[in-house]
Scaffold this motif. Structure first.
Motif, PDB file in Angstrom:
ATOM      1  N   SER A 308     135.582  53.531  38.347  1.00  0.00           N
ATOM      2  CA  SER A 308     134.414  54.308  37.938  1.00  0.00           C
ATOM      3  C   SER A 308     134.699  55.224  36.756  1.00  0.00           C
ATOM      4  N   ASN A 309     135.968  55.587  36.542  1.00  0.00           N
ATOM      5  CA  ASN A 309     136.260  56.527  35.451  1.00  0.00           C
ATOM      6  C   ASN A 309     137.459  56.128  34.594  1.00  0.00           C
ATOM      7  N   SER A 312     137.530  56.230  30.664  1.00  0.00           N
ATOM      8  CA  SER A 312     137.683  57.491  29.943  1.00  0.00           C
ATOM      9  C   SER A 312     139.101  58.046  30.047  1.00  0.00           C
TER      10      SER A 312
END
Length: 340
Positions: A308-309, A312
């Motif tokens: 989900s992340n 980044s």
């Protein structure tokens, strides 16, 4: 939530740009709540336990922060040899260091040399140890909480399925905290841990060897694996295949594990923001030099990294030049560095 804002390395040397006014001399270091004039020319020793990319980054972060106040970092590396670490610290003491930062290989072995430092009235900033004090301050990566969350994630992913846990060598105090956190949460969540192993060498090859043994023993029935660091997760992931597809949860947030998360071979890891660990070490060392008090223990929180992340994700090496900014906040009776 009580917050104490402590920002370092503000725009403080504006006059230094005006060579005509200063005659080319460096502007005095201001007392800005982090550094002070007394830091100018001081040496800070840093005794590291092993050669590791994360410690290289810690060294760079601390050195950069200290240099802004005219102080110099003197790093030494024990290469996992307690005897060498003792000799290294003794050598640092002979170099008239103002502060000693140390992460012991064996905290019991370094007790006498820490006493030698205290006899010389040299403050000690400890990293990830509670043995051998009293210390001026201890910077503590909160791996216990990460490991507890790791057990919870595995339970959510595998239900009542079988799980194996790969631990680190017990001589490392930090890894013992991590193991205790995982074991406690595994028990409380009813995680079905059927096998355990120790990656004594802390290598992908040893992790693969342990995982291959579990693969042979449990086959497709093994649904999950906890690994104490990403090096081990990488080794464990290389054993996946031929119907053997356990989900893997780890800790560290190393760049090499990012592609495995993106490919679904590692479910999640916990990124330790070592740039903040390094900044907290520098902050404590400067406080010791400048005669300021800091919390007895400063915790560094970990952050979950998953699909989900992960897009980044910023590699640790790219965080070396992040602004030196420490914000402390109280959570459940503990002092944490705010991250993000």
């Amino acid at each position: 939530m009580k917050r104490l804002m402590l920002t370092g390395l503000a725009a403080m040397l504006a006059l230094s740009a005006c060579g005509a006014d200063t005659g080319g001399a460096a502007a005095p270091v201001p007392d800005d709540g982090v550094g002070c004039a007394e830091a100018q020319g001081k040496n800070v020793g840093f005794s590291q336990p092993l050669a590791d990319p994360n410690f290289q980054v810690l060294e760079q972060v601390v050195a950069k922060a200290l240099s802004k106040y005219g102080a110099t970092l003197k790093p030494v590396n024990a290469n996992l040899d307690p005897g060498k670490q003792i000799s290294d610290i003794q050598a640092l003491l002979q170099q008239q260091i103002a502060v000693l930062i140390a992460n012991p290989v064996d905290p019991n072995a370094t007790k006498p040399v820490f006493d030698q430092a205290r006899q010389r009235q040299i403050p000690i900033v400890a990293l990830d140890t509670e043995i051998g004090g009293p210390f001026f301050s201890t910077i503590k990566d909160d791996v216990t909480q990460a490991a507890m969350q790791g057990a919870e994630i595995l339970k959510e992913a595998v239900g009542d399925g079988k799980v194996a846990a790969m631990y680190g060598p017990p001589f490392a105090e930090l890894l013992n905290w991590e193991k205790a956190g995982f074991d406690q949460a595994a028990k409380s969540h009813g995680l079905n841990v059927v096998d355990t192993g120790v990656n004594q060498e802390i290598t992908p090859a040893k992790a693969k060897q342990l995982t291959d043994a579990w693969k042979q023993k449990h086959g497709a029935d093994l649904k999950g694996i906890w690994t104490f660091n990403d090096v081990s997760a990488i080794g464990a992931a290389s054993s996946v295949g031929d119907g053997f597809t356990p989900v893997i949860v780890s800790i560290n947030g190393q760049p090499d594990v990012v592609p495995l998360i993106e490919a679904g071979k590692v479910l999640a890891t916990f990124s330790v923001p070592y740039e903040k660990t390094g900044q907290a070490m520098a902050y404590a060392a400067l406080a010791a030099i400048c005669g300021r008090q800091v919390p007895q223990t400063i915790h560094i929180p970990t952050q979950r990294l998953d699909k989900s992340n992960v897009a980044s994700y910023k590699p640790l090496q790219e965080r070396v030049n992040d602004p030196f900014k420490i914000t402390l906040e109280e959570r459940d009776g503990k002092t944490y560095v705010k991250v993000g």
